[in-house]
Scaffold this motif. Structure first.
Motif, PDB file in Angstrom:
ATOM      1  N   ASP A 319       1.022  -1.238   0.125  1.00  0.00           N
ATOM      2  CA  ASP A 319       0.013   0.021  -0.109  1.00  0.00           C
ATOM      3  C   ASP A 319       0.886   1.236  -0.006  1.00  0.00           C
ATOM      4  N   THR A 320       2.082   1.157   0.451  1.00  0.00           N
ATOM      5  CA  THR A 320       3.111   2.412   0.285  1.00  0.00           C
ATOM      6  C   THR A 320       3.375   2.812  -0.984  1.00  0.00           C
ATOM      7  N   VAL A 321       2.996   1.864  -2.010  1.00  0.00           N
ATOM      8  CA  VAL A 321       3.676   2.306  -3.376  1.00  0.00           C
ATOM      9  C   VAL A 321       2.590   2.793  -4.351  1.00  0.00           C
ATOM     10  N   GLU A 322       2.681   3.869  -4.633  1.00  0.00           N
ATOM     11  CA  GLU A 322       1.405   4.553  -5.691  1.00  0.00           C
ATOM     12  C   GLU A 322       1.830   4.327  -7.010  1.00  0.00           C
ATOM     13  N   GLN A 323       0.864   3.689  -7.804  1.00  0.00           N
ATOM     14  CA  GLN A 323       0.854   3.107  -9.024  1.00  0.00           C
ATOM     15  C   GLN A 323       0.367   3.676 -10.021  1.00  0.00           C
ATOM     16  N   HIS A 324       1.066   3.770 -11.104  1.00  0.00           N
ATOM     17  CA  HIS A 324       0.290   4.548 -12.398  1.00  0.00           C
ATOM     18  C   HIS A 324       0.821   4.114 -13.699  1.00  0.00           C
ATOM     19  N   HIS A 417      11.388   6.130  -6.990  1.00  0.00           N
ATOM     20  CA  HIS A 417      10.344   5.745  -8.080  1.00  0.00           C
ATOM     21  C   HIS A 417      11.053   4.372  -8.762  1.00  0.00           C
ATOM     22  N   GLY A 438       9.207   2.036  -1.613  1.00  0.00           N
ATOM     23  CA  GLY A 438       8.058   2.039  -0.702  1.00  0.00           C
ATOM     24  C   GLY A 438       8.740   0.883   0.491  1.00  0.00           C
ATOM     25  N   ASN A 443       6.933   5.745   1.534  1.00  0.00           N
ATOM     26  CA  ASN A 443       6.269   5.913   0.370  1.00  0.00           C
ATOM     27  C   ASN A 443       7.131   5.850  -0.776  1.00  0.00           C
ATOM     28  N   THR A 445       6.841   5.218  -5.552  1.00  0.00           N
ATOM     29  CA  THR A 445       5.848   5.544  -6.839  1.00  0.00           C
ATOM     30  C   THR A 445       6.319   4.689  -8.011  1.00  0.00           C
ATOM     31  N   SER A 446       5.440   3.830  -8.427  1.00  0.00           N
ATOM     32  CA  SER A 446       5.569   2.905  -9.642  1.00  0.00           C
ATOM     33  C   SER A 446       4.968   3.789 -10.818  1.00  0.00           C
ATOM     34  N   ILE A 469      -5.565  -0.600 -12.647  1.00  0.00           N
ATOM     35  CA  ILE A 469      -4.914   0.453 -12.483  1.00  0.00           C
ATOM     36  C   ILE A 469      -5.129   1.311 -13.656  1.00  0.00           C
TER      37      ILE A 469
END
Length: 486
Positions: A319-324, A417, A438, A443, A445-446, A469
């Protein structure tokens, strides 16, 4: 006398005498030979095809004869004991958590665990240690980052501390063997082992391809090897040259067995295992991220009544990785990569690509365009890999471009990242990739680039994650032409 000196120089194996009385009779060469003949039916391959060559047998016999005639090497001096006491490591019982205090671990091991700041066991550590500390074989399924390395290392160290080494022992006879598929993973395991044996009178060695063979050999000849961590190929090199003998292995660990299958290492691993004691006379631990039929068949061959431990991660992706995901044409991927890094001034980024030639081209273009970058793939020599990782950790290298195999064992804090320049064909590799950021509660980001050649890989990844996603179009400013450097 000249011949004796030559033999000593050539073989460099001296017989050591343990300061502690052995709890078991010393093993002799003859029983081991008998065991190996019994073990020849263990593998499905024919005995004739796998029998050691007469030259190798003669070399091994000559080496041990030379070792017996040589002057015994001096035992290592015990490591100094400080004033630390177990009472200094206070951990209150907590509901649903297992403490390391709940197991009977040696004070010197507990001291090292205290230094590392590990008060409670992770789920796989709690379950695995419950079986392995009693001498039982185990098969564990767990993802990277769950603490499985510490689980098998604590079990190994406990076994070696509880059982005195045999009186008749040679410099190249490890008591515990850990086989891992990649050089980076071997280096990481060896580092963790060194941290956990800091206060124990145990030596850790690591053998990997791409490093100077003679330097590794000199290390082997300088002191006893208690815990050996190695890739299959380099270990076979030492074994076939008669430098390493595996007849005293008490505990054997196979880490990332599924990855070893994928990389085609199983035939080499079979050769190695045939040199160890019979499976009923050693403890075997096998770990894998997946339990395929092939992995379970191997486990059945190599273990005896193993405990099976499966740890499902709370979330497949942290959950600590924000995915885009950016939908982008293949011809625009590099422009997007460059502008993301340059415009945001990111300083510690990992970029993944599927092929070694892609990794090389990305690294070359970033370097040419003024962004400090380095590559990590199977083509990079080991000594250079170590320097690259040091530079990346210290911030001198901003971008590390890697393949999945090379990036599997990389554990670097503060990676902000992870960028998937190409989406992986195996959804599990996606989880491993984004797990580089993360970490440790921070935290990260991917960002994944989905182009016309690899967008098909996105649905299986979403199925594994259990959610969609959102796919975005990159802003125009991120697709600006890369400025030319004069």
């Amino acid at each position: 006398m000249t011949v004796l000196k030559a033999l000593k120089k050539m073989f460099g194996k001296a017989e050591g005498q343990s300061n502690s009385p052995a709890s078991q009779p010393a093993q002799s060469v003859a029983p081991q030979t008998e065991e190996k003949s019994q073990r020849s039916t263990f593998d499905s391959s024919s005995a004739a095809a796998n029998a050691p060559a007469p030259v190798a047998q003669a070399k091994t016999a000559a080496r041990k004869d030379a070792a017996k005639s040589a002057k015994p090497r001096r035992q290592r001096a015990p490591k100094p004991v400080d004033n630390w006491k177990l009472e200094d490591f206070v951990v209150e019982p907590a509901e649903g958590k297992t403490r390391f205090h709940d197991f009977k671990l040696a004070p010197e091991l507990m001291h090292a665990i205290h230094d590392l700041g590990f008060p409670y066991c992770t789920p796989i550590q709690a379950e695995v240690l419950g079986f392995t500390l009693n001498g039982q074989d185990a098969i564990g399924r767990a993802q990277t980052g769950t603490g499985k390395t510490a689980a098998f290392l604590i079990s190994i160290i406990t076994q070696l501390l509880q059982t005195p080494p045999p009186k008749d022992r040679y410099m190249g006879e490890p008591r515990a063997l850990i086989i891992a598929p990649t050089r980076e993973l071997v280096v990481q395991i060896a580092k963790d082992a060194a941290d956990l044996t800091k206060y124990a009178n145990l030596n850790v060695m690591s053998f990997v391809g791409g490093m100077d063979f003679d330097k590794q050999l000199k290390l082997l000849e300088s002191r006893f090897c208690d815990i050996l961590v190695a890739t299959p190929g380099r270990l076979l090199d030492f074994n076939q040259r008669g430098e390493v003998h595996l007849d005293m292995v008490e505990v054997m660990v196979l880490d990332e067995a599924d990855r070893m299958l994928d990389m085609g290492f199983i035939p080499q691993v079979r050769q190695i295992i045939r040199q160890t004691p019979m499976k009923s006379e050693r403890q075997t631990l096998l770990f894998s991220a997946t339990f395929t039929d092939d992995v379970m068949n191997l486990a059945k061959q190599w273990t005896t009544n193993p405990a099976i431990v499966e740890i499902e991660p709370e979330n497949v992706a942290s959950d600590t990785v924000e995915q885009h995901v950016y939908a982008v044409a293949g011809s625009d991927k590099y422009k997007l990569l460059y502008n993301l890094i340059a415009q945001n001034d990111w300083i510690r980024v990992m970029v993944f690509a599927n092929r070694k030639d892609e990794v090389r081209r990305i690294e070359e273009r970033l370097t040419r365009d003024g962004i400090s970058a380095a590559q990590m793939s199977g083509d990079v020599p080991q000594h250079k890999r170590i320097k690259v990782l040091e530079g990346f950790r210290e911030g001198r290298i901003r971008v590390l471009v890697a393949t999945d195999v090379a990036g599997r064992g990389i554990h670097v804090d503060a990676i902000s990242h992870v960028i998937n320049f190409t989406l992986p064909e195996d959804p599990d590799d996606y989880v491993h990739r984004i797990g580089r950021t993360g970490r440790a509660g921070t935290n990260g980001t991917s960002i994944s680039f989905a182009g016309e050649d690899d967008a098909y890989a996105l649905p299986p990844i979403e199925e594994l994650l259990g959610r969609k996603i959102a796919c975005e179009m990159p802003p125009e400013e991120l697709l600006k032409p890369v400025p030319r450097k004069h």
